[in-house]
Design a protein around this motif. Sequence first.
Motif, mmCIF file in Angstrom:
data_model
loop_
_atom_site.group_PDB
_atom_site.id
_atom_site.type_symbol
_atom_site.label_atom_id
_atom_site.label_comp_id
_atom_site.label_asym_id
_atom_site.label_seq_id
_atom_site.Cartn_x
_atom_site.Cartn_y
_atom_site.Cartn_z
ATOM 1 N N GLY A 1 0.666 -1.206 0.052
ATOM 2 C CA GLY A 1 0.126 -0.001 0.065
ATOM 3 C C GLY A 1 1.071 1.306 0.137
ATOM 4 O O GLY A 1 0.120 2.433 0.170
ATOM 5 N N LEU A 2 2.081 1.202 -0.057
ATOM 6 C CA LEU A 2 2.880 2.420 -0.212
ATOM 7 C C LEU A 2 3.290 2.868 -1.350
ATOM 8 O O LEU A 2 4.203 2.661 -2.070
ATOM 9 C CB LEU A 2 4.310 2.031 0.639
ATOM 10 C CG LEU A 2 3.982 1.818 2.169
ATOM 11 C CD1 LEU A 2 5.375 1.029 2.695
ATOM 12 C CD2 LEU A 2 3.574 2.881 3.065
ATOM 13 N N LEU A 3 2.446 3.500 -2.077
ATOM 14 C CA LEU A 3 2.249 3.769 -3.367
ATOM 15 C C LEU A 3 2.935 5.195 -3.794
ATOM 16 O O LEU A 3 3.145 5.466 -4.799
ATOM 17 C CB LEU A 3 0.694 4.128 -3.756
ATOM 18 C CG LEU A 3 -0.006 2.856 -3.581
ATOM 19 C CD1 LEU A 3 -1.555 3.002 -4.291
ATOM 20 C CD2 LEU A 3 0.330 1.664 -4.200
ATOM 21 N N SER A 4 3.528 5.772 -2.777
ATOM 22 C CA SER A 4 4.529 6.929 -3.141
ATOM 23 C C SER A 4 5.802 6.258 -3.722
ATOM 24 O O SER A 4 6.662 6.991 -4.628
ATOM 25 C CB SER A 4 5.133 7.477 -1.822
ATOM 26 O OG SER A 4 5.961 6.775 -1.148
ATOM 27 N N VAL A 5 6.168 5.115 -3.530
ATOM 28 C CA VAL A 5 7.340 4.343 -4.164
ATOM 29 C C VAL A 5 7.011 3.924 -5.529
ATOM 30 O O VAL A 5 6.153 2.971 -5.699
ATOM 31 C CB VAL A 5 7.738 3.137 -3.301
ATOM 32 C CG1 VAL A 5 8.969 2.610 -3.742
ATOM 33 C CG2 VAL A 5 7.749 3.379 -1.890
ATOM 34 N N ARG A 6 7.682 4.415 -6.519
ATOM 35 C CA ARG A 6 7.083 4.671 -7.892
ATOM 36 C C ARG A 6 8.173 4.118 -8.788
ATOM 37 O O ARG A 6 9.290 4.137 -8.749
ATOM 38 C CB ARG A 6 6.526 6.011 -8.354
ATOM 39 C CG ARG A 6 5.460 6.402 -7.587
ATOM 40 C CD ARG A 6 5.144 8.012 -7.732
ATOM 41 N NE ARG A 6 3.916 7.958 -7.079
ATOM 42 C CZ ARG A 6 3.473 9.470 -6.637
ATOM 43 N NH1 ARG A 6 4.361 10.405 -7.101
ATOM 44 N NH2 ARG A 6 2.306 9.715 -6.054
ATOM 45 N N GLU A 7 7.469 3.147 -9.840
ATOM 46 C CA GLU A 7 8.272 2.547 -10.791
ATOM 47 C C GLU A 7 8.367 3.461 -12.114
ATOM 48 O O GLU A 7 7.007 3.727 -12.544
ATOM 49 C CB GLU A 7 7.913 1.182 -10.997
ATOM 50 C CG GLU A 7 8.567 0.508 -12.070
ATOM 51 C CD GLU A 7 8.274 -1.123 -12.293
ATOM 52 O OE1 GLU A 7 7.860 -1.639 -11.533
ATOM 53 O OE2 GLU A 7 8.799 -1.536 -13.230
ATOM 54 N N THR A 8 9.323 3.633 -12.546
ATOM 55 C CA THR A 8 9.474 4.476 -13.787
ATOM 56 C C THR A 8 10.473 3.749 -14.883
ATOM 57 O O THR A 8 10.101 2.979 -15.638
ATOM 58 C CB THR A 8 9.894 5.793 -13.841
ATOM 59 O OG1 THR A 8 8.870 6.491 -12.694
ATOM 60 C CG2 THR A 8 9.843 6.429 -15.151
ATOM 61 N N CYS A 9 11.976 3.813 -14.274
ATOM 62 C CA CYS A 9 12.767 2.936 -15.286
ATOM 63 C C CYS A 9 13.108 1.632 -14.906
ATOM 64 O O CYS A 9 13.392 0.789 -15.676
ATOM 65 C CB CYS A 9 14.117 3.791 -15.422
ATOM 66 S SG CYS A 9 14.972 3.668 -13.697
ATOM 67 N N ALA A 10 12.942 1.219 -13.714
ATOM 68 C CA ALA A 10 13.192 -0.090 -13.107
ATOM 69 C C ALA A 10 14.465 -0.575 -13.201
ATOM 70 O O ALA A 10 14.915 -1.920 -13.093
ATOM 71 C CB ALA A 10 12.205 -1.015 -13.493
ATOM 72 N N ILE A 11 15.426 0.444 -13.513
ATOM 73 C CA ILE A 11 16.908 -0.020 -13.777
ATOM 74 C C ILE A 11 17.704 0.922 -13.079
ATOM 75 O O ILE A 11 18.933 1.023 -13.343
ATOM 76 C CB ILE A 11 17.312 -0.151 -15.271
ATOM 77 C CG1 ILE A 11 17.215 1.322 -15.956
ATOM 78 C CG2 ILE A 11 16.653 -1.364 -15.915
ATOM 79 C CD1 ILE A 11 17.543 1.433 -17.344
ATOM 80 N N GLY A 12 17.137 1.552 -11.886
ATOM 81 C CA GLY A 12 18.311 2.389 -11.154
ATOM 82 C C GLY A 12 18.574 3.733 -11.446
ATOM 83 O O GLY A 12 19.513 4.216 -11.180
ATOM 84 N N VAL A 13 17.985 4.161 -12.613
ATOM 85 C CA VAL A 13 18.311 5.655 -13.380
ATOM 86 C C VAL A 13 17.327 6.836 -12.953
ATOM 87 O O VAL A 13 17.976 7.686 -12.533
ATOM 88 C CB VAL A 13 18.321 5.327 -15.010
ATOM 89 C CG1 VAL A 13 18.551 6.563 -15.416
ATOM 90 C CG2 VAL A 13 19.228 4.395 -15.348
#
Length: 145
Positions: free
Chosen positions: A30-42
Amino acid sequence: MSVELILNGRAAVLDARTDEMLLPALRRAGLLSVRETCAIGVCGACTVLLDGEPVSGCLTLAAQAAGREVTTVEGLDGDPVQRAFAEAHAFQCGWCTPGFVLAAKRLLELNPSPGDEEIAEALGGNLCRCGSYVKIAEAVRRCAS
Ligand code: FES
Ligand code: FES
């Protein structure tokens, strides 16, 4: 597997596969502030604090959080850095903001009066596709002592 940790100041258990990263495990919790964009650490959109240090949730195994302290912006609640971002209007869409807030928080703990170069360097691992960098730097300067 069950990962026991301190999550935003409270004892918690995350369910995760042994090869799963912290990012999806936190979002499932439920911690939706943690967001996925690149998924490779960039991009820094998935930044969380692990024992106070900014890390990329997409590159950190959930298992690495066992017995440690994880902080997301949901755990800040009224933090001056978070307030400064709001007061400086340091965002447009807001997608990148949680990551920037956590990185800025750590910078200000280490260096309460950072200069422009130090701000740019400390936040260099966080990208804002809306280009809010000037306002983000202003927010950090507002917190500087
Ligand atoms: S989603 Fe993790 S650094 Fe971009
Ligand atoms: S405010 Fe939109 S990505 Fe940063």
